[in-house]
Design a protein around this motif. Structure first.
Motif, short mmCIF file in Angstrom:
data_model
loop_
_atom_site.label_atom_id
_atom_site.label_comp_id
_atom_site.label_asym_id
_atom_site.label_seq_id
_atom_site.Cartn_x
_atom_site.Cartn_y
_atom_site.Cartn_z
N TRP A 69 0.79 5.31 -11.89
CA TRP A 69 1.42 4.45 -10.88
C TRP A 69 2.88 4.20 -11.25
CZ3 TRP A 69 2.53 -1.01 -11.79
CH2 TRP A 69 3.02 -1.67 -10.65
N MET A 70 3.14 3.97 -12.53
CA MET A 70 4.52 3.75 -12.96
C MET A 70 5.37 5.01 -12.76
SD MET A 70 4.17 1.57 -16.47
CE MET A 70 3.15 0.10 -16.56
N ARG A 71 4.81 6.16 -13.10
CA ARG A 71 5.57 7.40 -12.97
C ARG A 71 5.93 7.68 -11.52
NH1 ARG A 71 3.17 12.88 -15.58
NH2 ARG A 71 1.55 12.42 -14.06
N ASP A 72 5.06 7.28 -10.59
CA ASP A 72 5.36 7.46 -9.18
C ASP A 72 6.64 6.73 -8.76
OD1 ASP A 72 3.10 9.02 -8.88
OD2 ASP A 72 1.88 7.41 -8.03
N GLN A 73 6.95 5.65 -9.47
CA GLN A 73 8.12 4.85 -9.08
C GLN A 73 9.44 5.59 -9.33
OE1 GLN A 73 6.96 2.40 -7.37
NE2 GLN A 73 4.97 3.00 -8.24
N PHE A 74 9.41 6.57 -10.23
CA PHE A 74 10.64 7.31 -10.51
C PHE A 74 11.09 8.15 -9.32
CE2 PHE A 74 8.65 7.37 -14.98
CZ PHE A 74 9.09 6.09 -15.22
N GLU A 84 6.64 -2.35 -4.80
CA GLU A 84 5.54 -2.18 -5.76
C GLU A 84 5.59 -3.23 -6.85
OE1 GLU A 84 2.84 0.08 -5.58
OE2 GLU A 84 3.69 -0.03 -3.58
N ALA A 85 6.78 -3.51 -7.37
CA ALA A 85 6.91 -4.55 -8.39
C ALA A 85 6.51 -5.91 -7.83
CB ALA A 85 8.34 -4.59 -8.92
N ALA A 86 6.87 -6.16 -6.57
CA ALA A 86 6.53 -7.44 -5.94
C ALA A 86 5.02 -7.59 -5.77
CB ALA A 86 7.23 -7.56 -4.59
N LYS A 87 4.33 -6.50 -5.48
CA LYS A 87 2.87 -6.58 -5.33
C LYS A 87 2.22 -7.02 -6.64
CE LYS A 87 2.59 -2.97 -1.78
NZ LYS A 87 2.19 -1.56 -1.50
N LEU A 88 2.69 -6.48 -7.75
CA LEU A 88 2.17 -6.88 -9.05
C LEU A 88 2.51 -8.34 -9.34
CD1 LEU A 88 0.93 -6.40 -11.83
CD2 LEU A 88 3.09 -5.33 -12.53
N ALA A 89 3.74 -8.72 -9.07
CA ALA A 89 4.17 -10.09 -9.36
C ALA A 89 3.38 -11.11 -8.54
CB ALA A 89 5.67 -10.23 -9.07
N HIS A 90 3.14 -10.82 -7.28
CA HIS A 90 2.45 -11.79 -6.43
C HIS A 90 0.95 -11.82 -6.71
CE1 HIS A 90 6.26 -11.68 -4.04
NE2 HIS A 90 6.01 -12.97 -4.07
N MET A 91 0.38 -10.71 -7.20
CA MET A 91 -1.01 -10.76 -7.64
C MET A 91 -1.16 -11.69 -8.83
SD MET A 91 -3.13 -9.55 -10.26
CE MET A 91 -2.47 -8.01 -10.90
N LEU A 92 -0.24 -11.60 -9.78
CA LEU A 92 -0.27 -12.49 -10.95
C LEU A 92 -0.09 -13.94 -10.53
CD1 LEU A 92 1.87 -10.30 -13.36
CD2 LEU A 92 -0.55 -10.85 -13.66
N GLN A 93 0.79 -14.18 -9.59
CA GLN A 93 1.00 -15.56 -9.13
C GLN A 93 -0.23 -16.09 -8.40
OE1 GLN A 93 2.64 -17.93 -9.94
NE2 GLN A 93 3.92 -18.92 -8.41
N ALA A 233 14.17 -7.08 -12.19
CA ALA A 233 14.30 -6.56 -13.56
C ALA A 233 13.40 -5.35 -13.78
CB ALA A 233 13.96 -7.66 -14.57
N LEU A 234 12.17 -5.41 -13.26
CA LEU A 234 11.27 -4.27 -13.42
C LEU A 234 11.76 -3.07 -12.62
CD1 LEU A 234 8.73 -2.99 -14.52
CD2 LEU A 234 7.44 -4.03 -12.65
N ALA A 235 12.20 -3.30 -11.39
CA ALA A 235 12.69 -2.20 -10.56
C ALA A 235 13.91 -1.54 -11.20
CB ALA A 235 13.03 -2.72 -9.16
N GLU A 236 14.76 -2.32 -11.84
CA GLU A 236 15.93 -1.76 -12.52
C GLU A 236 15.51 -0.86 -13.69
OE1 GLU A 236 18.36 -5.06 -13.59
OE2 GLU A 236 19.24 -5.28 -11.58
N CYS A 237 14.46 -1.28 -14.41
CA CYS A 237 13.97 -0.43 -15.51
C CYS A 237 13.45 0.89 -14.98
CB CYS A 237 12.87 -1.16 -16.27
SG CYS A 237 13.46 -2.39 -17.44
N TRP A 238 12.67 0.85 -13.89
CA TRP A 238 12.16 2.08 -13.31
C TRP A 238 13.30 3.01 -12.88
CZ3 TRP A 238 8.01 -0.71 -9.88
CH2 TRP A 238 6.83 -0.88 -10.62
#
Length: 260
Positions: A69-74, A84-93, A233-238
């Protein structure tokens, strides 16, 4: 019907929410993130649910984010990466704000996002043999979307011991860091979790929910602004050079260029 999680509820209203992707060490894929989020929203709105236990099938609690899933972001455009990063963040919230007591039952390994899942629980019981790590920096990433919850659980000073280094630590150190409430032999996990669950069944569920809201309001601020910061921050890393190198090295079974 879900494919990456399963849900069991007993007659008392105690729900076990299982991570059920054992063949992938319960790594969080896009599908698992979506299914977890939906399940948490439904459990939160269900008056028959008194307590939720977050547990995992297989040998590993959670290996973190699914590297495929992470590799797909490239290959994705910046807007898609942000979604995609927002989906992960809002699931945690959603887990963090679940209006039910959330008890973590952890065995095996919990890496990266697995530590994040532990950090959104109200209390976590772990097996003495369990191993933990915030492994993101070894892959050229950072613990971004899980960061607010890890910092809230450990406090900044203690989090600095493990947040950036990627090193493994054992259950004893996890307890010292505030990540675990108790560490017990794996055969005693269920009994230890039950000891945390049972007192809630004598409490008024509405009062428990309101107390949890109050405590969260008194703790560190984790609002949409903070979540947005972590998503960016996560999107910038990707989008950078290090994450493709780190994740590519993992799939190629080679050392990344920064490993001396």
């Amino acid at each position: 019907m879900t494919e990456t999680i399963s849900i069991e509820q007993d007659a008392r209203g105690v729900v076990t929410l299982w991570l059920d992707r054992a063949e992938k060490h319960n790594a969080m894929s896009a599908q698992m993130i979506a299914e977890l989020h939906q399940a948490v929203m439904e459990l939160g709105a269900d008056d028959s649910v008194r307590v939720v236990v977050l547990a995992a099938k297989g040998k590993t609690f959670c290996a973190g984010g699914d590297l495929g899933w992470m590799r797909d972001q490239f290959e994705a455009d910046p807007e898609a990466r942000g979604r995609e990063a927002a989906k992960l963040a809002h699931m945690l919230q959603a887990l963090n704000t679940l209006p039910k007591p959330l008890i973590g039952r952890v065995h095996g390994n919990a890496f990266g996002g697995g530590v994040g899942l532990m950090s959104v629980c109200d209390v976590v019981i772990g097996a003495e043999a369990a191993q933990f790590a915030l492994t993101e920096t070894r892959l050229g990433l950072i613990p971004a979307t899980i960061g607010p919850y890890v910092a809230a659980r450990m406090g900044e000073a203690r989090a600095r011991r493990v947040f950036m280094s990627g090193r493994r630590f054992d259950a004893g150190e996890a307890k010292d860091l505030g990540l675990l409430a108790r560490a017990v032999p794996e055969g005693e996990l269920d009994a230890a979790v039950e000891a945390e669950v049972a007192p809630y069944l004598d409490c008024a569920p509405g009062a428990v929910a309101r107390a949890k809201v109050l405590l969260r309001d008194l703790g560190p601020r984790i609002d949409e602004a903070v979540i947005g910061q972590t998503v960016e921050a996560l999107a910038e890393c990707w989008a950078g050079d290090e994450a493709p190198e780190g994740i590519g090295a993992f799939f190629d079974k080679r050392a990344p260029r920064w490993r001396g």
